[in-house]
Design a protein around this motif. Structure first.
Motif, short mmCIF file in Angstrom:
data_model
loop_
_atom_site.label_atom_id
_atom_site.label_comp_id
_atom_site.label_asym_id
_atom_site.label_seq_id
_atom_site.Cartn_x
_atom_site.Cartn_y
_atom_site.Cartn_z
N SER A 173 0.74 -1.23 -0.10
CA SER A 173 0.07 -0.05 -0.17
C SER A 173 0.91 1.29 0.06
O SER A 173 0.45 2.17 -0.51
CB SER A 173 -1.12 0.02 1.21
N HIS A 174 2.17 1.18 0.57
CA HIS A 174 2.95 2.53 0.65
C HIS A 174 4.10 2.60 -0.16
O HIS A 174 4.85 3.46 0.17
CB HIS A 174 3.14 2.60 2.26
N GLY A 175 4.57 1.39 -0.84
CA GLY A 175 5.59 1.21 -1.61
C GLY A 175 6.67 0.49 -0.67
O GLY A 175 6.48 0.40 0.59
N PRO A 176 7.95 0.58 -1.52
CA PRO A 176 9.13 -0.18 -0.72
C PRO A 176 9.72 0.67 0.26
O PRO A 176 10.55 0.29 1.31
CB PRO A 176 9.88 -0.41 -2.04
N VAL A 177 9.38 2.18 0.23
CA VAL A 177 9.84 2.94 1.27
C VAL A 177 8.85 3.68 1.85
O VAL A 177 8.03 4.51 1.06
CB VAL A 177 11.03 3.93 0.62
N GLU A 178 8.94 3.88 3.12
CA GLU A 178 7.84 4.50 3.82
C GLU A 178 8.40 5.31 4.94
O GLU A 178 9.37 5.15 5.80
CB GLU A 178 6.77 3.37 4.55
N ILE A 179 7.94 6.56 4.73
CA ILE A 179 8.54 7.80 5.93
C ILE A 179 7.38 7.47 7.21
O ILE A 179 6.37 7.83 6.95
CB ILE A 179 8.31 8.89 5.29
N ILE A 180 8.16 7.13 8.17
CA ILE A 180 7.26 7.16 9.47
C ILE A 180 7.84 7.98 10.51
O ILE A 180 8.98 8.32 10.62
CB ILE A 180 7.45 5.71 10.07
N SER A 181 6.82 8.69 11.24
CA SER A 181 7.54 9.51 12.50
C SER A 181 7.81 8.73 13.70
O SER A 181 7.25 7.74 13.89
CB SER A 181 6.20 10.66 12.76
N HIS A 182 8.81 9.04 14.26
CA HIS A 182 9.59 8.14 15.46
C HIS A 182 9.60 9.11 16.60
O HIS A 182 9.75 10.47 16.65
CB HIS A 182 10.88 7.79 14.89
N TRP A 183 9.90 8.39 17.71
CA TRP A 183 9.87 9.29 19.04
C TRP A 183 11.02 8.79 19.80
O TRP A 183 11.34 7.59 19.84
CB TRP A 183 8.54 9.03 19.79
N HIS A 184 11.65 9.59 20.42
CA HIS A 184 12.70 9.22 21.55
C HIS A 184 12.17 10.13 23.00
O HIS A 184 11.78 10.99 22.88
CB HIS A 184 13.99 9.50 20.98
N PRO A 185 12.18 9.18 23.65
CA PRO A 185 11.63 9.87 25.13
C PRO A 185 12.45 10.81 25.91
O PRO A 185 11.99 11.37 26.90
CB PRO A 185 11.37 8.64 25.97
N TYR A 237 11.42 4.67 18.22
CA TYR A 237 10.18 3.90 18.02
C TYR A 237 9.21 4.49 17.30
O TYR A 237 8.81 5.68 17.46
CB TYR A 237 9.51 3.17 19.28
N PRO A 238 8.38 3.93 16.25
CA PRO A 238 7.40 4.57 15.50
C PRO A 238 6.36 4.93 16.22
O PRO A 238 5.78 4.37 17.31
CB PRO A 238 7.01 3.51 14.49
N ILE A 239 5.79 6.29 15.98
CA ILE A 239 4.28 6.72 16.33
C ILE A 239 3.23 6.08 15.57
O ILE A 239 3.34 6.41 14.19
CB ILE A 239 4.35 8.11 16.39
N ASN A 240 2.17 5.48 16.13
CA ASN A 240 1.24 4.98 15.42
C ASN A 240 -0.09 5.08 16.17
O ASN A 240 -0.13 5.53 17.15
CB ASN A 240 1.47 3.52 14.61
N ASP A 241 -1.25 4.24 15.54
CA ASP A 241 -2.52 4.34 16.22
C ASP A 241 -2.59 3.40 17.39
O ASP A 241 -3.35 3.97 18.24
CB ASP A 241 -3.54 3.72 15.33
N THR A 242 -1.45 2.74 17.59
CA THR A 242 -1.51 1.98 19.02
C THR A 242 -1.13 2.61 20.22
O THR A 242 -1.51 2.19 21.21
CB THR A 242 -0.59 0.62 18.75
N LEU A 243 -0.40 3.68 19.98
CA LEU A 243 0.01 4.39 21.21
C LEU A 243 -0.98 5.72 21.55
O LEU A 243 -1.72 6.19 20.60
CB LEU A 243 1.13 5.22 20.56
#
Length: 577
Positions: A173-185, A237-243
């Motif tokens: 759905s997103h292609g071979p390269v996906e740009i994802i927002s990540h978080w560091h605490p 770690y990635p920011i997604n709907d589960t957080l």
């Protein structure tokens, strides 16, 4: 490997010197006008209040919204190194942030830092409580966007894969390269304890990016530095709907000028850098190796590693220099395996194609490419390379013709070389076939091209030492090692012994340790051959000469012949002489 990490550390430290650009001139200063030294707008021991806001807006103005205020700390002392929980001038604040829906879908969160002199407020709308020269402001994005690449591999025979089905769906759905927002605490806010009389337009890079001057007074604001140097890439770690919550630990600490210069130099990127953005991500991963080594390694072992790495680099350079010098001055190919050199070109080409197919670090790609060019240059030294302009390819391009040099054909070396590779093929081909079948049955690949490259690369990595054995066979047949480039071999052997030291001290893959051991065995065989085949001054060395001065011998032989001729003259002729 450990040696790679230490070499990266050396290259990383040296490269910081090349990241410097010219200092940014001040466009508001007339040409030839005297530049006046400035002062820090916050004198030593100034009482300050800290305001920290977290918002989705990059330009913050919602000061009346109490939900955006993350931390407020009153009466900090500028340049104080003795207060705080650890009596080091540092303070911490922990809090969990609610995640807005937009941030869950690759939105951004910004942190806005304000230092004000005690009693003032950062809101410009508050008359009487706001003063421009008493407020320091800095903003930064809290999340980090990273590329996540999905390599679609499968078993080429069955078409099955062990990849996560969820990851396969995302890749489709997103292609071979996906740009994802990540978080560091974790994040550290440093205020640099500096009162240098900086001159506007003369601050050296990369410090000029952080020193901000007031346009009216000409003085500079205290330097606020967001320090995430010790935040390792693996801890994001990635920011997604589960957080639903994002933890954030904010630390305030004073920072000395020289330490800030180190941090700023390492985080700087040259304005002339032409490398693509994903190369920076690879560089960040390489720096992680250095940071882990600095954090987890015994200081004495780390110091020893750095020293040995420098020695390793020196030996590598000397081996390179002597290898070029040897082949450049070579006059005769007697005793040298030309087929091994040709096979080395094939091996270097396979390695280059493999690392290009697997998107390895750009620096590694350049180094392997240079090595391939050197191997191709060696071909011109061991063979006669000519252009056949009569039999052109497609009637346009001249055909390259390779032929053995006369010093190779007319010597017994060619016979021994052919014999060694014939015996070698009896072992090499069955091993190659077995490895190819194993790779096809049990290893996943992107396609048939990747299978060919990975199979060839893995085979050369595992059995590459076999290509060194023809030279041993030629030495055995000729009962001589005088034709070998011993300086280059010695430097490479010393590097192998250094690799041995760290291969068995540091945790490494078993294949790497076996690789170091096999190179040692081959070199010890070389040493044994050198010991049993004694030096013969009449034997031709690697430069096509021997230890006997033939010009003197010819002169002596001529003199002896003349003497003999005079002695053998008749008595009448002797008297006439």
């Amino acid at each position: 490997s450990w040696m790679d990490k230490s070499l990266i550390f050396i290259i990383w430290a040296i490269s910081s010197w090349f990241r410097r650009g010219p200092s940014t001139p001040d466009p508001n200063t007339p040409a030839g006008a005297p530049r006046v030294p400035s002062r820090n707008l916050f004198p030593k021991n100034t009482l300050m209040d800290l305001y920290v806001y977290v918002s989705q807006e990059e330009v913050f103005s919602d000061f009346n919204n109490t939900e955006t205020l993350f931390w407020f700390h009153r009466d900090l002392v500028y340049g104080d190194w003795n207060t705080g929980e650890g009596e080091d001038g540092c303070y911490q604040h922990d809090k969990e942030l609610d995640i807005p829906e937009s941030v869950q879908h690759n939105g951004s969160l910004y942190i806005h830092i304000y230092f004000t002199k005690s009693g003032f407020h950062p809101d410009p709308k508050r008359k009487g409580q706001y003063r421009r020269l008493s407020t320091v402001h800095s903003t930064r994005m809290l999340n980090k966007f990273k590329r996540r690449k999905f390599l679609k591999t499968k078993n080429l025979l069955t078409g099955e894969t062990e990849a996560d089905p969820e990851m396969i769906k995302r890749a489709e759905s997103h292609g071979p390269v996906e740009i994802i927002s990540h978080w560091h605490p974790n994040l550290t806010i440093n205020m640099v304890d500096d009162h240098t009389a900086w001159v506007k337009g003369s601050v050296p890079p990369p410090l000029d990016q952080y020193v901000k001057f007031d346009a009216v007074s000409g003085d500079y604001y205290p330097i606020v530095y967001f320090n995430d140097y010790w935040n390792l890439q693996k801890d994001y770690y990635p920011i997604n709907d589960t957080l639903t919550k994002l933890p954030l630990r904010l630390t305030y600490c004073p920072l000395s000028l020289w330490r800030w210069q180190l941090y700023a130099a390492q985080n700087a990127r040259s304005p002339w850098n032409f490398l693509p953005e994903d190369t920076y991500e690879q560089s960040d991963e390489d720096q992680d190796s250095v940071k882990v080594a600095l954090l987890e390694t015994n200081p004495y072992l780390l110091g020893l590693t750095i020293i040995v790495s420098i020695v390793h680099s020196i030996f590598e350079f000397l081996a390179f220099k002597n290898d070029i010098q040897f082949w450049n001055s070579r006059q005769s190919l007697e005793g040298l395996s030309v087929r091994s050199i040709i096979f080395g070109v094939f091996q270097s080409l396979v390695v280059l194609l493999y690392i290009l197919d697997n998107e390895t670090n750009f620096v590694v790609q350049v180094s392997v490419f240079i090595g391939l060019l050197i191997d191709l240059w060696k071909i011109t030294k061991v063979m006669d390379v000519k252009f056949d302009r009569e039999n052109k390819i497609a009637g346009i391009i001249p055909r390259l013709v390779f032929s053995d040099k006369s010093t190779y054909v007319e010597s017994s070396t060619k016979i021994y070389d052919d014999m060694a590779f014939r015996y070698l093929s009896w072992l090499l081909y069955p091993l190659f076939g077995c490895y190819a079948i194993y790779s096809l049955l049990y290893v996943e690949h992107k396609g048939w091209y990747s299978w060919i490259l990975s199979m060839l690369y893995g085979f050369l990595l595992t059995f590459g030492f076999i290509t060194m054995t023809p030279q041993l066979f030629i030495n055995y047949k000729m009962k001589s090692v005088a034709h070998l480039p011993w300086r280059m071999l010695t430097y490479k052997a010393l590097n192998t012994f250094i690799d041995d030291l760290f291969a068995f001290v540091i945790k490494m893959p078993m294949m790497y340790r076996i690789g170091c051991l096999r190179d040692d065995v081959v070199f010890f065989i070389y040493l044994y051959q050198r010991w049993i085949y004694r030096v013969d001054p009449n034997r031709v060395n690697e430069y096509g000469t021997s230890g006997v001065d033939h010009s003197q011998n010819n002169t002596a032989d001529t003199a002896a012949a003349t003497t003999a001729a005079i002695t053998n003259k008749p008595e009448g002729e002797k008297k006439n002489d």
